[in-house]
Scaffold this motif. Structure first.
Motif, PDB file in Angstrom:
ATOM      1  N   GLU A 314      -7.155-111.799  16.509  1.00  0.00           N
ATOM      2  CA  GLU A 314      -5.769-111.859  16.968  1.00  0.00           C
ATOM      3  C   GLU A 314      -5.119-110.477  16.926  1.00  0.00           C
ATOM      4  O   GLU A 314      -4.402-110.081  17.855  1.00  0.00           O
ATOM      5  N   ALA A 315      -5.356-109.738  15.817  1.00  0.00           N
ATOM      6  CA  ALA A 315      -4.770-108.398  15.695  1.00  0.00           C
ATOM      7  C   ALA A 315      -5.360-107.449  16.733  1.00  0.00           C
ATOM      8  O   ALA A 315      -4.640-106.625  17.316  1.00  0.00           O
ATOM      9  N   ARG A 316      -6.667-107.560  16.995  1.00  0.00           N
ATOM     10  CA  ARG A 316      -7.301-106.679  17.991  1.00  0.00           C
ATOM     11  C   ARG A 316      -6.756-106.965  19.385  1.00  0.00           C
ATOM     12  O   ARG A 316      -6.512-106.041  20.169  1.00  0.00           O
ATOM     13  N   THR A 317      -6.542-108.233  19.691  1.00  0.00           N
ATOM     14  CA  THR A 317      -5.974-108.587  21.000  1.00  0.00           C
ATOM     15  C   THR A 317      -4.560-108.038  21.139  1.00  0.00           C
ATOM     16  O   THR A 317      -4.179-107.500  22.188  1.00  0.00           O
ATOM     17  N   ALA A 318      -3.767-108.155  20.061  1.00  0.00           N
ATOM     18  CA  ALA A 318      -2.389-107.646  20.100  1.00  0.00           C
ATOM     19  C   ALA A 318      -2.344-106.129  20.172  1.00  0.00           C
ATOM     20  O   ALA A 318      -1.373-105.557  20.680  1.00  0.00           O
ATOM     21  N   ALA A 319      -3.407-105.475  19.666  1.00  0.00           N
ATOM     22  CA  ALA A 319      -3.439-104.005  19.656  1.00  0.00           C
ATOM     23  C   ALA A 319      -4.115-103.424  20.884  1.00  0.00           C
ATOM     24  O   ALA A 319      -4.402-102.222  20.920  1.00  0.00           O
ATOM     25  N   GLY A 320      -4.408-104.259  21.874  1.00  0.00           N
ATOM     26  CA  GLY A 320      -4.987-103.742  23.112  1.00  0.00           C
ATOM     27  C   GLY A 320      -6.496-103.764  23.160  1.00  0.00           C
ATOM     28  O   GLY A 320      -7.097-103.091  24.013  1.00  0.00           O
ATOM     29  N   GLY A 321      -7.154-104.476  22.264  1.00  0.00           N
ATOM     30  CA  GLY A 321      -8.603-104.621  22.323  1.00  0.00           C
ATOM     31  C   GLY A 321      -9.375-103.714  21.398  1.00  0.00           C
ATOM     32  O   GLY A 321     -10.603-103.815  21.302  1.00  0.00           O
ATOM     33  N   SER A 322      -8.710-102.816  20.709  1.00  0.00           N
ATOM     34  CA  SER A 322      -9.401-101.895  19.806  1.00  0.00           C
ATOM     35  C   SER A 322      -9.499-102.515  18.413  1.00  0.00           C
ATOM     36  O   SER A 322      -8.491-102.933  17.842  1.00  0.00           O
ATOM     37  N   ALA A 323     -10.715-102.579  17.870  1.00  0.00           N
ATOM     38  CA  ALA A 323     -10.908-103.141  16.544  1.00  0.00           C
ATOM     39  C   ALA A 323     -10.221-102.291  15.477  1.00  0.00           C
ATOM     40  O   ALA A 323      -9.597-102.817  14.545  1.00  0.00           O
ATOM     41  N   ALA A 324     -10.331-100.964  15.596  1.00  0.00           N
ATOM     42  CA  ALA A 324      -9.697-100.077  14.621  1.00  0.00           C
ATOM     43  C   ALA A 324      -8.186-100.229  14.651  1.00  0.00           C
ATOM     44  O   ALA A 324      -7.520-100.273  13.614  1.00  0.00           O
ATOM     45  N   ALA A 325      -7.629-100.340  15.869  1.00  0.00           N
ATOM     46  CA  ALA A 325      -6.187-100.533  15.983  1.00  0.00           C
ATOM     47  C   ALA A 325      -5.774-101.883  15.422  1.00  0.00           C
ATOM     48  O   ALA A 325      -4.691-102.032  14.839  1.00  0.00           O
ATOM     49  N   GLY A 326      -6.645-102.890  15.584  1.00  0.00           N
ATOM     50  CA  GLY A 326      -6.350-104.205  15.030  1.00  0.00           C
ATOM     51  C   GLY A 326      -6.298-104.179  13.512  1.00  0.00           C
ATOM     52  O   GLY A 326      -5.434-104.800  12.896  1.00  0.00           O
ATOM     53  N   VAL A 327      -7.228-103.426  12.893  1.00  0.00           N
ATOM     54  CA  VAL A 327      -7.224-103.307  11.427  1.00  0.00           C
ATOM     55  C   VAL A 327      -5.961-102.596  10.957  1.00  0.00           C
ATOM     56  O   VAL A 327      -5.338-102.988   9.972  1.00  0.00           O
ATOM     57  N   ARG A 328      -5.572-101.527  11.693  1.00  0.00           N
ATOM     58  CA  ARG A 328      -4.343-100.811  11.326  1.00  0.00           C
ATOM     59  C   ARG A 328      -3.119-101.713  11.484  1.00  0.00           C
ATOM     60  O   ARG A 328      -2.196-101.671  10.660  1.00  0.00           O
ATOM     61  N   LEU A 329      -3.121-102.528  12.529  1.00  0.00           N
ATOM     62  CA  LEU A 329      -1.995-103.436  12.750  1.00  0.00           C
ATOM     63  C   LEU A 329      -1.885-104.454  11.622  1.00  0.00           C
ATOM     64  O   LEU A 329      -0.779-104.743  11.139  1.00  0.00           O
ATOM     65  N   MET A 330      -3.012-104.983  11.179  1.00  0.00           N
ATOM     66  CA  MET A 330      -3.002-105.935  10.064  1.00  0.00           C
ATOM     67  C   MET A 330      -2.464-105.274   8.802  1.00  0.00           C
ATOM     68  O   MET A 330      -1.695-105.889   8.041  1.00  0.00           O
ATOM     69  N   ALA A 331      -2.864-104.020   8.564  1.00  0.00           N
ATOM     70  CA  ALA A 331      -2.382-103.295   7.380  1.00  0.00           C
ATOM     71  C   ALA A 331      -0.884-103.039   7.473  1.00  0.00           C
ATOM     72  O   ALA A 331      -0.158-103.150   6.480  1.00  0.00           O
ATOM     73  N   GLU A 332      -0.401-102.716   8.673  1.00  0.00           N
ATOM     74  CA  GLU A 332       1.030-102.473   8.852  1.00  0.00           C
ATOM     75  C   GLU A 332       1.849-103.744   8.638  1.00  0.00           C
ATOM     76  O   GLU A 332       2.926-103.705   8.036  1.00  0.00           O
ATOM     77  N   VAL A 333       1.327-104.875   9.146  1.00  0.00           N
ATOM     78  CA  VAL A 333       2.036-106.150   8.972  1.00  0.00           C
ATOM     79  C   VAL A 333       2.110-106.524   7.498  1.00  0.00           C
ATOM     80  O   VAL A 333       3.154-106.971   7.000  1.00  0.00           O
ATOM     81  N   GLU A 334       1.008-106.306   6.772  1.00  0.00           N
ATOM     82  CA  GLU A 334       0.997-106.635   5.345  1.00  0.00           C
ATOM     83  C   GLU A 334       1.932-105.709   4.576  1.00  0.00           C
ATOM     84  O   GLU A 334       2.608-106.142   3.639  1.00  0.00           O
ATOM     85  N   ALA A 335       1.987-104.438   4.959  1.00  0.00           N
ATOM     86  CA  ALA A 335       2.866-103.495   4.272  1.00  0.00           C
ATOM     87  C   ALA A 335       4.331-103.800   4.544  1.00  0.00           C
ATOM     88  O   ALA A 335       5.198-103.539   3.696  1.00  0.00           O
ATOM     89  N   ALA A 336       4.619-104.354   5.733  1.00  0.00           N
ATOM     90  CA  ALA A 336       6.002-104.668   6.084  1.00  0.00           C
ATOM     91  C   ALA A 336       6.497-105.942   5.419  1.00  0.00           C
ATOM     92  O   ALA A 336       7.702-106.204   5.401  1.00  0.00           O
ATOM     93  N   ARG A 337       5.571-106.730   4.873  1.00  0.00           N
ATOM     94  CA  ARG A 337       5.969-107.972   4.214  1.00  0.00           C
ATOM     95  C   ARG A 337       6.765-107.644   2.946  1.00  0.00           C
ATOM     96  O   ARG A 337       6.319-106.851   2.116  1.00  0.00           O
ATOM     97  N   PRO A 338       7.927-108.242   2.768  1.00  0.00           N
ATOM     98  CA  PRO A 338       8.723-107.932   1.569  1.00  0.00           C
ATOM     99  C   PRO A 338       8.023-108.425   0.299  1.00  0.00           C
ATOM    100  O   PRO A 338       7.263-109.402   0.336  1.00  0.00           O
ATOM    101  N   PRO A 339       8.236-107.750  -0.826  1.00  0.00           N
ATOM    102  CA  PRO A 339       7.634-108.209  -2.090  1.00  0.00           C
ATOM    103  C   PRO A 339       8.068-109.636  -2.407  1.00  0.00           C
ATOM    104  O   PRO A 339       9.226-110.004  -2.208  1.00  0.00           O
ATOM    105  N   GLU A 340       7.132-110.439  -2.883  1.00  0.00           N
ATOM    106  CA  GLU A 340       7.420-111.847  -3.150  1.00  0.00           C
ATOM    107  C   GLU A 340       7.772-112.056  -4.616  1.00  0.00           C
ATOM    108  O   GLU A 340       6.948-111.789  -5.499  1.00  0.00           O
TER     109      GLU A 340
END
Length: 481
Positions: A314-340
């Motif tokens: 899902e992240a790779r598709t959202a990032a334009g098909g690049s696996a590396a970009a998908g991994v970075r996108l997943m890391a960015e989404v997790e970092a943007a999540r507020p502390p629980e």
């Protein structure tokens, strides 16, 4: 020491739940008669729901002894079933005083605020002037939950206190209430926050980018708040809602004319309002037990791997098909999540992992409820992963749960021993193959251990006549005839 009492409110009707469970063929054994088993007596993790609440209160010194400070409020429909539970020590964990079980005088909930007011009107004089711990008894606050932290915080600070959970992503807000915190940005670093408002009827689903504090089914109220609650009920201004949100809304949290109310975090909680939430609760307790055991079968590992691959895709598709970009996108989404905000980070991590799989349709944790196995979902709800007694309604033996090694063949440790090729046997060839699910038994009935429990402690003394010759080890002349 401040005087504290506790009230478990079990007034909500179980008729709707009984109808839903009847519609699910695997849960029909939970239903007894037209009204069904009360929700507070459904078995979760080997114990009725009421037992979980009593265990949570037993850890609090201010609520000791429980038989003098803990009360259960029922309706006219389920009071007999609850009293039957209380009078049977095997089900209620040693028994519960019948005089501490009261009713609201109606066939259903009057609304949580009105129910509490009816209890205060009928409660014994010893309750007057005390702070009251109020809990919705047809809900659970997760494994290992204890009320001592909430009670001590409320007593020491002298404030009315509620509990909230940081709602997981994708959770529907229907039927819940959202707490307004003074500073949500620092909620993860503070033990409590002042409540500035309450949304008793939110809508939509939870977004991971923002903290959504959902009100949990337990609160600590001081005598002054109870007096205001009774006046609100008398004037007819209280909500008819049977949830905690209606009760707290009647107290108008955040109103500057009233004393401040505070909120503390909680790792997770569950409601037993319908068949969906019953299955959700049962699955989580089975999942939590497997995580605590530290061993997962091949099926569970394969599901986790496929879930991670699906997220990456899902992240790779959202990032334009690049696996590396998908991994970075997943890391960015997790970092943007507020502390629980939470109490136990490990428990919260387990809950988040379970919830992510649940949203994706993963229901394999409730192992004994798998279709086509001849095992009903009631066996997990009545037996669970614990070793205690559950509610034995509908012909299901209390505590008769299917052990994990039989319910999921992939969890078995297969220690096969290979023989020398010259001397191997056909039996060894069979034994090298790990067992599959079709090799597992469909039922499991443990021995009652009744005989060994009643066996005499000391062996009986023999009083028979000895006719044999006693041989001497020194000399045959010393033989005793």
């Amino acid at each position: 020491m401040a005087q504290v009492a506790a009230l478990l409110v079990a007034t909500s009707s179980g008729r709707g739940l009984a109808e839903e469970l009847t519609a699910h063929g695997s849960y029909t054994s939970l239903v007894e008669g037209p009204d069904g088993v009360p929700k507070v007596l459904l078995g979760v993790n080997g114990q009725p729901v009421l037992n979980h609440w009593l265990a949570a209160m037993a850890q609090c010194s201010r609520l000791q002894p429980l038989d003098q400070k803990v009360f259960i409020l029922c309706n006219e429909v389920n009071v007999d079933a609850v009293r039957a539970w209380a009078s049977e020590p095997a089900f209620s964990g040693g028994g519960f005083p019948l005089e501490n079980i009261l009713t609201n005088g109606a066939d259903d909930s009057l609304g949580l605020a009105a129910d509490v007011a009816s209890f205060l009107a009928a409660a014994p004089p010893s309750v007057s002037g005390r702070s009251l711990l109020v809990a919705e008894a047809d809900a659970l606050c997760g494994p290992c939950f204890g009320v001592a932290r909430l009670v001590e915080h409320a007593v020491v600070r002298g404030k009315d206190t509620v509990i909230y959970m940081a709602a997981p992503e994708g959770m529907s807000l229907e039927g819940h209430a959202v707490v307004g915190l003074e500073d949500p940005r620092t909620a993860a670093q503070s033990a409590s926050q002042r409540v500035v408002g309450l949304d008793a009827e939110p809508c939509g689903a939870v977004d991971a980018a923002t903290l959504t504090p959902v009100l949990a089914p337990v609160a600590m109220l001081r005598p002054e708040a109870l007096e205001r609650l009774v006046k609100t009920v008398e004037t007819g201004a209280a909500s008819y809602s049977s949830r905690m949100g209606g009760l707290i809304a009647a107290l108008q949290p955040g109103n500057i004319a009233h004393p401040s109310m505070y909120a503390m975090p909680l790792d997770c909680f569950f409601r037993l309002t319908d068949a969906y939430n019953v299955a959700l609760t049962s699955n989580f307790y089975a999942y939590y037990a497997a995580e605590k055991a530290g061993f997962k079968g091949d099926a569970a590992r394969a599901l986790e791997a496929s879930r991670r691959l699906a997220q990456l895709h899902e992240a790779r598709t959202a990032a334009g098909g690049s696996a590396a970009a998908g991994v970075r996108l997943m890391a960015e989404v997790e970092a943007a999540r507020p502390p629980e905000p939470c109490v136990d980070k490990e428990l919260r991590k387990v809950f988040r992992g379970f919830w992510d799989g649940w949203l994706r349709g993963d229901r394999h944790h409730d192992l004994a409820a798998m279709a086509g196995r001849g095992i009903t979902g009631a066996s997990v709800l009545l037996g669970g992963s614990g070793g205690g007694m559950g509610h034995s309604g509908g012909g299901v033996k209390a505590g008769s749960t299917m052990p994990l090694r039989f319910a999921d063949a992939t969890t078995r440790r297969h220690g096969a021993k290979e023989q020398h090729a010259v001397y191997t046997t056909t039996n060894n060839t069979y034994g090298l193959k790990p067992p599959s699910q079709v090799d597992m038994p469909l039922t499991y009935t443990a021995a009652s251990q009744h005989f060994t429990k009643s066996f005499p402690v000391t062996a009986p003394k023999s009083s028979s006549l000895v006719t044999a010759v006693t041989k001497s080890k020194v000399h045959k002349a010393l033989d005793d005839f």
